[in-house]
Design an enzyme around this catalytic site. Structure first.
Site, PDB file in Angstrom:
ATOM      1  N   GLY A  42      -9.516  78.415 -44.996  1.00 52.94           N
ATOM      2  CA  GLY A  42      -9.003  77.375 -45.889  1.00 52.94           C
ATOM      3  C   GLY A  42      -7.524  77.043 -45.791  1.00 52.94           C
ATOM      4  CD  GLU A  97      -5.960  83.174 -50.137  1.00 58.25           C
ATOM      5  OE1 GLU A  97      -6.462  82.086 -49.787  1.00 58.25           O
ATOM      6  OE2 GLU A  97      -6.630  84.194 -50.327  1.00 58.25           O
ATOM      7  CG  ASP A  98      -7.759  78.168 -49.507  1.00 53.67           C
ATOM      8  OD1 ASP A  98      -7.611  79.296 -50.014  1.00 53.67           O
ATOM      9  OD2 ASP A  98      -8.868  77.748 -49.135  1.00 53.67           O
ATOM     10  CG  ASP A 101     -11.737  80.664 -58.176  1.00 56.54           C
ATOM     11  OD1 ASP A 101     -11.830  79.467 -58.473  1.00 56.54           O
ATOM     12  OD2 ASP A 101     -12.579  81.513 -58.498  1.00 56.54           O
ATOM     13  N   GLY A 103      -9.038  85.786 -57.945  1.00 60.39           N
ATOM     14  CA  GLY A 103      -7.986  86.715 -57.533  1.00 60.39           C
ATOM     15  C   GLY A 103      -8.510  87.864 -56.683  1.00 60.39           C
ATOM     16  CB  THR A 105      -9.733  86.509 -51.743  1.00 58.16           C
ATOM     17  OG1 THR A 105     -11.055  86.077 -52.021  1.00 58.16           O
ATOM     18  CG2 THR A 105      -9.481  86.469 -50.249  1.00 58.16           C
ATOM     19  CE  LYS A 129     -10.544  76.420 -58.372  1.00 53.19           C
ATOM     20  NZ  LYS A 129     -12.017  76.500 -58.234  1.00 53.19           N
ATOM     21  CG  PHE A 150     -15.513  74.031 -55.974  1.00 53.62           C
ATOM     22  CD1 PHE A 150     -15.448  75.418 -56.050  1.00 53.62           C
ATOM     23  CD2 PHE A 150     -15.644  73.440 -54.721  1.00 53.62           C
ATOM     24  CE1 PHE A 150     -15.514  76.199 -54.901  1.00 53.62           C
ATOM     25  CE2 PHE A 150     -15.714  74.222 -53.569  1.00 53.62           C
ATOM     26  CZ  PHE A 150     -15.652  75.600 -53.667  1.00 53.62           C
ATOM     27  CG  ASP A 157     -15.254  75.433 -47.063  1.00 52.58           C
ATOM     28  OD1 ASP A 157     -14.371  76.142 -47.574  1.00 52.58           O
ATOM     29  OD2 ASP A 157     -16.388  75.858 -46.800  1.00 52.58           O
ATOM     30  NE  ARG A 163     -13.501  74.866 -43.282  1.00 50.24           N
ATOM     31  CZ  ARG A 163     -13.383  75.875 -44.146  1.00 50.24           C
ATOM     32  NH1 ARG A 163     -12.352  75.910 -44.966  1.00 50.24           N
ATOM     33  NH2 ARG A 163     -14.276  76.829 -44.198  1.00 50.24           N
TER      34      ARG A 163
HETATM   35  P1  IMP Z   1     -10.963  84.208 -55.180  1.00 49.45           P
HETATM   36  O1  IMP Z   1     -11.252  85.467 -54.416  1.00 49.45           O
HETATM   37  O2  IMP Z   1     -12.008  83.956 -56.250  1.00 49.45           O
HETATM   38  O3  IMP Z   1      -9.567  84.116 -55.733  1.00 49.45           O
HETATM   39  O4  IMP Z   1     -11.193  83.014 -54.209  1.00 49.45           O
HETATM   40  C1  IMP Z   1     -10.413  82.810 -53.168  1.00 49.45           C
HETATM   41  C2  IMP Z   1     -11.036  81.926 -52.111  1.00 49.45           C
HETATM   42  O5  IMP Z   1     -12.182  81.194 -52.577  1.00 49.45           O
HETATM   43  C3  IMP Z   1     -10.052  80.888 -51.715  1.00 49.45           C
HETATM   44  O6  IMP Z   1      -9.195  81.355 -50.711  1.00 49.45           O
HETATM   45  C4  IMP Z   1     -10.939  79.762 -51.249  1.00 49.45           C
HETATM   46  O7  IMP Z   1     -11.267  79.932 -49.890  1.00 49.45           O
HETATM   47  C5  IMP Z   1     -12.180  79.883 -52.103  1.00 49.45           C
HETATM   48  N1  IMP Z   1     -12.124  78.943 -53.237  1.00 49.45           N
HETATM   49  C6  IMP Z   1     -11.858  79.199 -54.532  1.00 49.45           C
HETATM   50  N2  IMP Z   1     -11.878  78.088 -55.280  1.00 49.45           N
HETATM   51  C7  IMP Z   1     -12.141  77.076 -54.431  1.00 49.45           C
HETATM   52  C8  IMP Z   1     -12.263  75.644 -54.594  1.00 49.45           C
HETATM   53  O8  IMP Z   1     -12.138  75.050 -55.682  1.00 49.45           O
HETATM   54  N3  IMP Z   1     -12.529  74.954 -53.453  1.00 49.45           N
HETATM   55  C9  IMP Z   1     -12.678  75.532 -52.226  1.00 49.45           C
HETATM   56  N4  IMP Z   1     -12.563  76.858 -52.032  1.00 49.45           N
HETATM   57  C10 IMP Z   1     -12.304  77.624 -53.124  1.00 49.45           C
HETATM   58 MG    MG Z   2     -13.227  78.899 -48.433  1.00 50.31          MG
END
Ligand code: IMP
Ligand code: MG
Length: 176
Positions: A42, A97-98, A101, A103, A105, A129, A150, A157, A163
């Site tokens: 991303g 990071e992109d 969300d 957290g 990851t 977010k 989202f 994506d 993307r």
């Molecule tokens: P986390 O582990 O829930 O913080 O999510 C992290 C990863 O989920 C990000 O690096 C994105 O690749 C993906 N992600 C989270 N929210 C979105 C979204 O709204 N659109 C696309 N990808 C997302």
């Molecule tokens: Mg992704």
């Protein structure tokens, strides 16, 4: 059915904010080495623009992780599909990071990199977010805070689609 909704952040606004982040980060690391660690897939579009908005020499490496698969749900399970190419001992790492969300990851990545003895680790994300957070993440540089929607485009994506879009769009529920 899920479809492409309206533009949440335009290409013009993305450019302006990324330029400002590039300037800020360049100032902060002027006297230090800096390794940008882009999180695939991303973040590759954001990283490419961010590094060209910087006025200091930087190195770049990539870590490939997947936490979503095809659904738009967070998962505590993070799968690394590509590790860094180079050791990071003694380097100042900026995780790029992109979007942050839940957290999970980013928290996982920080713990993965910490044990490799870098000089420092900071976190830069294009989008945050905060309403979705389940583990705390200390973000050092953030492009935009967004609500619990989202989004796709500018590298991001859903099931590998969208993307390529230059703007960040919201996804919406479509009837029919
Ligand atoms: P986390 O582990 O829930 O913080 O999510 C992290 C990863 O989920 C990000 O690096 C994105 O690749 C993906 N992600 C989270 N929210 C979105 C979204 O709204 N659109 C696309 N990808 C997302
Ligand atoms: Mg992704």
């Amino acid at each position: 059915m899920i479809g492409l909704g309206e533009v949440l952040i335009s290409a013009k606004d993305l450019k302006k904010r990324v330029q400002a982040l590039g300037r800020e980060i360049s100032g902060d690391y002027e006297k230090h080495n800096l390794l940008l660690v882009g999180i695939l897939k991303g973040a590759f579009v954001f990283l490419a623009d961010l590094m060209r908005a910087m006025s200091i020499p930087v190195q770049v490496d990539f870590l490939g992780v997947a936490s979503y698969g095809k659904e738009s749900e967070s998962s505590e399970e993070v799968k690394v599909f590509k590790d860094l190419n180079e050791p990071v001992a003694g380097k100042n790492i900026l995780i790029v990071e992109d979007i942050i969300d839940s957290g999970f990851t980013t928290d996982y990545l920080v713990r993965l990199l910490e044990v490799r003895s870098p000089a420092s680790i900071r976190i830069c994300t294009l989008l945050d977010k905060p309403a979705r957070r389940r583990v705390p993440v200390a973000i050092d540089y953030c492009g935009f805070e967004i609500p619990d929607v989202f989004v796709v485009g500018y590298g991001m994506d859903i099931g590998e689609a969208h993307r390529h879009l230059p703007d960040v769009h919201q996804l919406i529920e479509k009837k029919g």
